[in-house]
Design a protein around this motif. Structure first.
Motif, PDB file in Angstrom:
ATOM      1  N   TYR A  37      60.405  24.703 -17.743  1.00  0.00           N
ATOM      2  CA  TYR A  37      59.960  25.951 -17.157  1.00  0.00           C
ATOM      3  C   TYR A  37      60.463  27.125 -17.973  1.00  0.00           C
ATOM      4  CZ  TYR A  37      58.237  23.432 -13.160  1.00  0.00           C
ATOM      5  OH  TYR A  37      57.518  22.595 -12.364  1.00  0.00           O
ATOM      6  N   THR A  93      63.030  31.839 -16.930  1.00  0.00           N
ATOM      7  CA  THR A  93      63.453  31.980 -15.534  1.00  0.00           C
ATOM      8  C   THR A  93      63.345  33.415 -15.054  1.00  0.00           C
ATOM      9  OG1 THR A  93      65.760  32.251 -16.192  1.00  0.00           O
ATOM     10  CG2 THR A  93      65.009  30.011 -15.698  1.00  0.00           C
ATOM     11  N   ASN A 135      57.744  29.323  -9.772  1.00  0.00           N
ATOM     12  CA  ASN A 135      58.760  28.868 -10.709  1.00  0.00           C
ATOM     13  C   ASN A 135      59.990  28.420  -9.921  1.00  0.00           C
ATOM     14  OD1 ASN A 135      60.636  28.507 -12.718  1.00  0.00           O
ATOM     15  ND2 ASN A 135      60.249  30.471 -13.726  1.00  0.00           N
ATOM     16  N   TYR A 182      62.774  27.605 -10.946  1.00  0.00           N
ATOM     17  CA  TYR A 182      64.009  28.049 -11.585  1.00  0.00           C
ATOM     18  C   TYR A 182      64.073  29.564 -11.729  1.00  0.00           C
ATOM     19  CZ  TYR A 182      64.191  23.121 -12.591  1.00  0.00           C
ATOM     20  OH  TYR A 182      64.200  21.764 -12.466  1.00  0.00           O
TER      21      TYR A 182
END
Length: 87
Positions: A25, A28, A67, A69
Motif C-alpha cells: 500500500y 500511508t 487504505n 495503513y
C-alpha cells in the motif's frame, strides 16, 4: 530415473527465483487506494476520497478501496487547540 529428482529440484529453484509482485500500500498519506487487476495487479494510494478515485476506476478492472495503513491527517505544528485554564 536418476535424473527425475534433479529435474524437479531445478524446476523448484526456477519457480522460487522468479520475482513475485508485492502487494503493498506504499503511501500511508492518503486514505483511498485504487486497486487495479490485470497482468500486473497494482495498488495506487494517492486519492483523498472515493469520489476522486471513481473516475480512475471507471471502465477498468479496478476498484477504489480504503487504505488500511492510512496514517491519518497530520496536524501542522502550532495548530493545536489549547484549553484555557480556569483558576
Amino acid at each position: 530415473m536418476h535424473r527425475m529428482p534433479l529435474v524437479m529440484l531445478g524446476f523448484g529453484a526456477l519457480l522460487a527465483a522468479t520475482p513475485a509482485p508485492a502487494q503493498t500500500y506504499g503511501n500511508t498519506s492518503y486514505p483511498v487506494c485504487l486497486q487495479a487487476f490485470g497482468r500486473y495487479n497494482t495498488i495506487d494510494c494517492s486519492y483523498v476520497s472515493i469520489e476522486q478515485c471513481r473516475p480512475s476506476a471507471a471502465g477498468r478492472a479496478a476498484q477504489c478501496i480504503t487504505n488500511p495503513y492510512y496514517a491519518g491527517r497530520a496536524t501542522a505544528p502550532g495548530s493545536r487547540h489549547h484549553r484555557r485554564q480556569v483558576y
